[in-house]
Write an enzyme that holds these catalytic residues in place. Structure first.
Site, mmCIF file in Angstrom:
data_model
loop_
_atom_site.group_PDB
_atom_site.id
_atom_site.type_symbol
_atom_site.label_atom_id
_atom_site.label_comp_id
_atom_site.label_asym_id
_atom_site.label_seq_id
_atom_site.Cartn_x
_atom_site.Cartn_y
_atom_site.Cartn_z
ATOM 1 C CG HIS A 199 -3.809 -3.562 3.909
ATOM 2 N ND1 HIS A 199 -2.607 -3.060 4.305
ATOM 3 C CD2 HIS A 199 -4.437 -2.559 3.248
ATOM 4 C CE1 HIS A 199 -2.504 -1.795 3.920
ATOM 5 N NE2 HIS A 199 -3.602 -1.464 3.274
ATOM 6 C CB CYS B 229 -0.988 -0.036 1.167
ATOM 7 S SG CYS B 229 -2.358 1.124 0.991
#
Lengths: 430, 243
Positions: free
Chosen positions: B195, B99
């Site tokens: 994630h 991310c």
């Protein structure tokens, strides 16, 4: 218009009750659309105004304790007992409790609200007092980021007209700024208790557990056991019998005592003592229920890494022979279960077995595996899980504790208590 | 020549564990560490923050997602470490960036307000802050099998023409919600929006990273197989949950 709104709202309530439903958000939803001024107009009658309690963890318990403390001083308190956070949930409460002539027979209202709903609520109703407990990582799939959460709380604090109560130990909370003429009442725990309470940043940077104290607190928590609590209130040492479990609840009590100091500065000590002795936990927050087969089970809600870490400390105060963890990922729980990896479970590694339940039972078992836990039982379906847990507790003949996310807690509680659960299933709306 | 697993060791560097650690990405470190240790491979974990030197002999470097504020705080330090990171990347060091760190491993990140945060240019991509947050459970099809995870970003990432994505989106938005690509990889450097944390429910990908790191250090290796039944059960559940 208020009279018509109340009549319509109460009529919907009656219809719903005919069909066996209690406490629904529907009347509030209808009136919210029909009459946008309903809520501010009705609540304006309250002589002590409206208080909003917000923050990541502890809202429900703090609101419940605060309600009890204010009632101990003879105030009639209107509150959203089921923790229904939506503005429409609060409208429903008001419709239900108002008289047909639109009179609201209460002195003060205290509502718990999550950050986003609190901001929406404060747009409609200016709260006289605002209580902010903490800012932790929670439900980020809904709000985006922790700094967004803090900004929402700032809007709420700015809306307070008379006073705010802030946690002096939480750096993010202590940086919130109230309007110039608004008084700030701080609360805190003592430096000695620092190891028991980690703020969000401390949770993630283990080396920086420095004690933060933004200002001299009105109420300071200096100690607690499983049956009493020690506070310093406006400089005076006090000691109270009280039976809620865990440091987090002792700190919630500290916040509620600060609120009491703000609303009723000259409270009656004797009445206060009696009320504290009788306090019961809020539903699912350290609540002890009796299982169908007779065993007893402590239900402890967990929603985020900070709360779960704090809740696991309950295992240091008491020995439990059965430990369950039920993780659902429905919308009110948060869809993302990544946060489980931010909780340290290594103190469970010596447990002989751990019962994992809920939609993400396998994720939970996997998480425990990587902290060297063994013998995880996995049952995703809640009804089957409820049966297994009940049977295991009956066999173990000791105390049991279940850490569970919101919808898992609601479902298990309803399965175990049936009609005694005291809550309508439709209330699941946080 | 093959080295016995029990004589092997790996140095795992976690970049900015304080500032870039949101959504459980620290779990990736735990996944690599445990899966190596369960095979008797010794692991040395090095936490590298702002002002810390990158240790010599890093075999795997990982970084996580962060808040916008976190990205702002680390950008100068990251630029300071950039030449070394670029050298390590071209030297075949295994890297996994999630991310926010994935974005900064590209050339640049332009925030929604128009501020430009310089990346380190290890991955051939650029990111701009979008208005819509891309949130939800994800499934990607990759060279390392089906990858399940959870994305939560407003950055819109576009890969250079010809760049190798980490995978194709089966479910979710991936890099930009438009072209079906997800993440990026160059040599042994992997970037992804996933994630979950990404390694814990996709053990085959965790092992791929370990294998590459060991291969670079010790030559040909065969990893002993582990009992992944719990990991795979969690993986299977993730594929069935709503977005």
């Amino acid at each position: 218009m208020q009279l018509i709104s109340i009549a319509i709202g109460k009529f919907i309530f009656r219809l719903l009750r005919l069909f066996g439903r209690t406490g629904s958000a529907l009347p509030g939803l209808v009136i919210e659309k029909l009459n946008p001024h309903f809520l501010p107009t009705l609540l304006r009658q309250l002589p002590y105004g409206v208080i909003v309690v917000s923050g990541t963890n502890g809202k429900t318990t703090t609101t419940k304790i605060s309600t009890a403390l204010l009632e101990s001083q003879g105030l009639r308190v209107l509150t959203n007992r089921t923790g229904s956070n939506f503005v429409r949930g609060i409208i429903s409460v008001v419709i239900d409790k108002a008289r047909w002539n639109s009179e609201l027979p209460y002195d003060i209202a205290i509502f718990e609200q999550d950050e986003a709903h609190a901001v929406r609520f404060a747009h409609q109703v200016k709260p006289r007092g605002v209580v902010i407990l903490n800012v932790m990582r929670d439900q980020m799939d809904r709000f985006g980021e922790i700094d967004t959460t803090r900004q929402m709380l700032q809007q709420l604090v700015s809306a307070a007209t008379d006073w705010v109560t802030l946690n002096a130990n939480d750096e993010r909370v202590s940086h919130l700024q109230a309007a110039p003429n608004v008084k700030t009442y701080w609360y805190a725990h003592s430096k000695e208790l620092q190891p028991d309470f980690l703020t969000d940043d401390q949770l993630y940077h283990a080396e920086s557990v420095a004690y933060h104290l933004a200002a001299q607190p009105t109420v300071l928590l200096t100690g607690y056991t499983d049956c009493d609590v020690s506070l310093t209130i406006r400089g005076k040492k006090r000691h109270y019998e009280y039976a809620l479990q865990g440091g987090h609840n002792a700190l919630n009590l500290t916040a509620a005592m600060t609120l009491l100091c703000a609303v009723v500065p000259k409270y009656n000590e004797t009445k206060l003592k009696a009320t504290l002795r009788e306090l019961q936990p809020a539903f699912g927050r350290g609540e002890i229920i009796t299982l169908p087969s007779g065993g007893s089970l402590t239900l402890q809600l967990v929603k985020n890494p900070g709360g779960f870490t704090q809740a696991l400390r309950m295992l240091e105060l008491k020995t439990y022979s059965v430990i369950g963890i039920a993780i659902n990922d429905d919308y009110p729980d948060g869809r993302d279960v990544s946060w489980l990896w931010d909780v340290d479970f290594s103190n469970l590694s010596s447990q002989p077995s751990i019962l994992c339940g809920g939609t993400r039972a396998a994720d939970m078992a996997n998480r425990l595996k990587y902290d060297d836990c063994k013998n995880m039982a996995v049952e995703g379906a809640i009804p089957e899980y409820a049966t297994i847990l009940d049977a295991t507790v009956a066999q173990a003949k000791g105390e049991a504790i279940l850490f569970c996310t919101y919808t898992a807690m609601r479902k298990l509680r309803a399965l175990y208590l049936g009609n005694r659960s005291g809550l309508d299933e439709e209330d699941v709306d946080i | 020549m093959t080295t016995k697993e029990t004589a092997m060791e790996l140095t795992i560097v976690h970049l900015y564990p304080k500032e870039m650690n949101i959504y459980g990405d620290t779990g990736n470190r735990l996944a690599l560490q445990k899966r190596a240790e369960w095979r008797g491979i010794a692991v040395d974990i090095q936490l590298v923050g702002i002002g810390d030197r990158l240790p010599d002999g890093a075999d795997i470097i990982i970084g996580g997602g962060g808040q916008d504020a976190g990205q702002g705080i680390i950008q100068d330090d990251l630029q300071h470490k950039a030449p070394q990171l670029r050298a390590l990347a071209s030297d075949g060091v295994v890297m996994l960036m999630i991310c926010g760190m994935y974005q900064l491993f590209g050339r640049s990140f332009t925030t929604h307000q128009g501020e430009i945060i310089k990346g380190i240019g290890v991955l051939p991509l650029e990111t701009t802050g979008g208005e819509v947050r891309m949130i939800g459970n994800t499934i990607y099809d990759t060279l390392y099998g089906e990858i399940v995870g959870y994305e939560n970003h407003s950055g819109v990432t576009v890969l250079d023409t010809g760049a190798q994505p980490f995978g194709r989106v089966v479910r979710g938005d991936g890099n930009n919600g438009g072209d079906g690509t997800e993440g990026c990889s160059v040599q042994n450097v992997f970037g992804t929006y996933s994630h979950g944390p990404v390694l814990v429910k996709n053990p085959q990908f965790a092992d791929e990273l370990l294998r590459r790191a060991l291969q670079r250090k010790y030559g040909t290796v065969r990893l002993a197989s582990l009992d992944d039944s719990i990991e795979l059960a969690a993986h299977a559940v993730a594929t069935m949950r709503p977005r």
